[in-house]
Design a protein around this motif. Structure first.
Motif, PDB file in Angstrom:
ATOM      1  N   ASP A 133       0.822  -1.229   0.000  1.00  7.99           N
ATOM      2  CA  ASP A 133       0.000   0.000   0.000  1.00  7.99           C
ATOM      3  C   ASP A 133       0.849   1.270   0.000  1.00  7.99           C
ATOM      4  N   ALA A 134       2.032   1.198  -0.608  1.00 12.32           N
ATOM      5  CA  ALA A 134       2.931   2.354  -0.625  1.00 12.32           C
ATOM      6  C   ALA A 134       3.616   2.480  -1.981  1.00 12.32           C
ATOM      7  N   VAL A 139       8.296   3.420  -5.384  1.00 14.92           N
ATOM      8  CA  VAL A 139       8.928   3.559  -6.699  1.00 14.92           C
ATOM      9  C   VAL A 139       9.720   4.854  -6.778  1.00 14.92           C
ATOM     10  N   ALA A 140       9.175   5.933  -6.237  1.00 13.61           N
ATOM     11  CA  ALA A 140       9.876   7.213  -6.272  1.00 13.61           C
ATOM     12  C   ALA A 140      11.202   7.143  -5.530  1.00 13.61           C
ATOM     13  N   GLU A 162      -0.922  -3.097 -12.440  1.00 15.60           N
ATOM     14  CA  GLU A 162      -0.138  -1.887 -12.663  1.00 15.60           C
ATOM     15  C   GLU A 162       1.178  -1.935 -11.898  1.00 15.60           C
ATOM     16  N   GLU A 163       1.118  -2.361 -10.650  1.00 13.32           N
ATOM     17  CA  GLU A 163       2.338  -2.457  -9.859  1.00 13.32           C
ATOM     18  C   GLU A 163       3.303  -3.456 -10.468  1.00 13.32           C
ATOM     19  N   LEU A 164       2.791  -4.610 -10.872  1.00 10.29           N
ATOM     20  CA  LEU A 164       3.653  -5.639 -11.456  1.00 10.29           C
ATOM     21  C   LEU A 164       4.387  -5.097 -12.679  1.00 10.29           C
ATOM     22  N   PHE A 165       3.660  -4.465 -13.571  1.00 14.48           N
ATOM     23  CA  PHE A 165       4.299  -3.978 -14.782  1.00 14.48           C
ATOM     24  C   PHE A 165       5.238  -2.816 -14.505  1.00 14.48           C
ATOM     25  N   ASP A 166       4.944  -2.006 -13.509  1.00 16.54           N
ATOM     26  CA  ASP A 166       5.892  -0.970 -13.101  1.00 16.54           C
ATOM     27  C   ASP A 166       7.210  -1.602 -12.657  1.00 16.54           C
ATOM     28  N   TYR A 167       7.133  -2.681 -11.893  1.00 14.35           N
ATOM     29  CA  TYR A 167       8.340  -3.338 -11.399  1.00 14.35           C
ATOM     30  C   TYR A 167       9.098  -4.007 -12.547  1.00 14.35           C
ATOM     31  N   LEU A 168       8.369  -4.685 -13.403  1.00 13.31           N
ATOM     32  CA  LEU A 168       9.030  -5.344 -14.528  1.00 13.31           C
ATOM     33  C   LEU A 168       9.670  -4.316 -15.467  1.00 13.31           C
ATOM     34  N   ASP A 169       9.033  -3.163 -15.613  1.00 13.79           N
ATOM     35  CA  ASP A 169       9.612  -2.100 -16.449  1.00 13.79           C
ATOM     36  C   ASP A 169      10.953  -1.616 -15.895  1.00 13.79           C
ATOM     37  N   GLN A 170      11.133  -1.761 -14.576  1.00 21.67           N
ATOM     38  CA  GLN A 170      12.400  -1.385 -13.944  1.00 21.67           C
ATOM     39  C   GLN A 170      13.412  -2.535 -13.930  1.00 21.67           C
ATOM     40  N   ASP A 171      13.031  -3.669 -14.526  1.00 22.42           N
ATOM     41  CA  ASP A 171      13.875  -4.881 -14.538  1.00 22.42           C
ATOM     42  C   ASP A 171      14.055  -5.473 -13.142  1.00 22.42           C
ATOM     43  N   TRP A 172      13.102  -5.194 -12.242  1.00 22.25           N
ATOM     44  CA  TRP A 172      13.161  -5.815 -10.927  1.00 22.25           C
ATOM     45  C   TRP A 172      12.614  -7.231 -10.994  1.00 22.25           C
ATOM     46  N   GLU A 187      -6.432 -14.434  -5.675  1.00 22.28           N
ATOM     47  CA  GLU A 187      -6.935 -14.982  -6.937  1.00 22.28           C
ATOM     48  C   GLU A 187      -6.415 -14.196  -8.142  1.00 22.28           C
ATOM     49  N   HIS A 188      -6.264 -12.876  -7.997  1.00 21.23           N
ATOM     50  CA  HIS A 188      -5.797 -12.063  -9.128  1.00 21.23           C
ATOM     51  C   HIS A 188      -4.389 -12.438  -9.560  1.00 21.23           C
ATOM     52  N   LEU A 189      -3.596 -13.021  -8.641  1.00 21.47           N
ATOM     53  CA  LEU A 189      -2.227 -13.381  -8.985  1.00 21.47           C
ATOM     54  C   LEU A 189      -2.165 -14.507 -10.005  1.00 21.47           C
ATOM     55  N   ARG A 190      -3.198 -15.337 -10.035  1.00 24.87           N
ATOM     56  CA  ARG A 190      -3.171 -16.493 -10.937  1.00 24.87           C
ATOM     57  C   ARG A 190      -3.094 -16.057 -12.404  1.00 24.87           C
ATOM     58  N   GLU A 191      -3.662 -14.923 -12.707  1.00 25.42           N
ATOM     59  CA  GLU A 191      -3.548 -14.371 -14.055  1.00 25.42           C
ATOM     60  C   GLU A 191      -2.248 -13.590 -14.214  1.00 25.42           C
TER      61      GLU A 191
END
Length: 263
Positions: A133-134, A139-140, A162-172, A187-191
């Motif tokens: 929740d932060a 990210v900043a 959105e968070e997942l793709f933000d992290y992947l965009d940073q190569d984390w 449940e949302h993680l399964r997708e």
């Protein structure tokens, strides 16, 4: 399969009575190495001390979780840096921000996180990160250290697309736990796990926490163990549409490279 549990709270007092038996069960299940989480001034040195007892099998992180951020004094910073002088300590953390619990004031969380990002910049060691929740502040603060940090893993990922793709965009990197198996919250993680490249994906139990709710039979004491990591990998492989052996081999290779573990 040979798995690496990248998030195991083996210093937790629930393991005091049977720590060796817990690890033997894990080995019997195919978990051959583990990164023991250090998340406070008390438990980071304990994690390193445990790692020293099983060279090549146990490694440690050293850091201060945002729940304990008020601990992060000048003396604490010196203690963490002393721990990071040891080869058995392979990552900085668990550190980050947690605005869900707010067990420490947010300004204290940000100060502790910034100090630990500096430790990572100074040592070149990978980061073992916590965020709940932060996202925006997290990210900043990471971006303030652009070009100065080594690899980073967002451990126990439970967030949004959105968070997942933000992290992947940073190569984390992304750590997946038994939260995946929670029909109420995960449940949302399964997708979402389908979108994590194999070279960015690692697995962890976060034991003794986050017992997979789909595990059968359930342990009577409800304690999670590293021996249950193969169950998480099986569910993860199914959700990714992969063979279990491929998911296991990929996550192990990624973890070994990320933490720079000896061959």
């Amino acid at each position: 399969m040979q798995l690496i549990d990248i998030g195991l709270n083996l210093t937790h007092d629930s393991f005091d009575r049977d720590r060796d038996a817990v690890w033997q069960r894990a080995r019997d299940a195919g978990v051959t190495r583990a990164i023991l989480t250090g998340a406070s001034r008390e438990h980071s040195p304990k994690a390193m001390a445990l790692a020293l007892t099983r060279p090549g099998e146990w490694f440690a992180t050293a850091g201060v979780h945002p729940h304990h951020a008020v601990e992060y004094t000048e003396e604490c910073d010196a203690e963490m840096r002393a721990l990071h002088a040891h080869a058995e300590v392979v990552a900085v953390g668990e550190c980050g921000l947690d605005y869900f619990r707010d067990f420490s004031p947010r300004p204290a969380q940000r100060r502790a996180f910034e100090r630990q990002l500096q430790v990572a910049a100074d040592t070149g060691k990978p980061l073992f990160l916590h965020q709940r929740d932060a996202h925006a502040d997290f990210v900043a603060m990471m971006k303030n250290f652009d070009g100065r940090l080594g690899p980073a893993v967002v451990h126990c990922f439970t967030g949004t697309r959105e968070e997942l793709f933000d992290y992947l965009d940073q190569d984390w990197h992304i750590g997946i736990t038994g939260w995946l198996c929670d029909e109420r919250r995960g449940e949302h993680l399964r997708e979402l796990v389908k979108h994590i490249p194999a070279h960015r994906l690692m697995v962890e139990t976060d034991a003794p926490y986050l017992l997979p709710r789909t595990l059968r039979p359930m342990p009577k004491d409800r304690r999670n163990e590293p021996a249950f990591l193969p169950h998480i990998v099986e569910e993860l492989a199914r959700d990714r549409g992969e063979d279990v052996a491929a998911t296991a081999a990929g996550s192990t290779a990624t973890a070994a490279a990320f933490f720079r573990l000896p061959a």
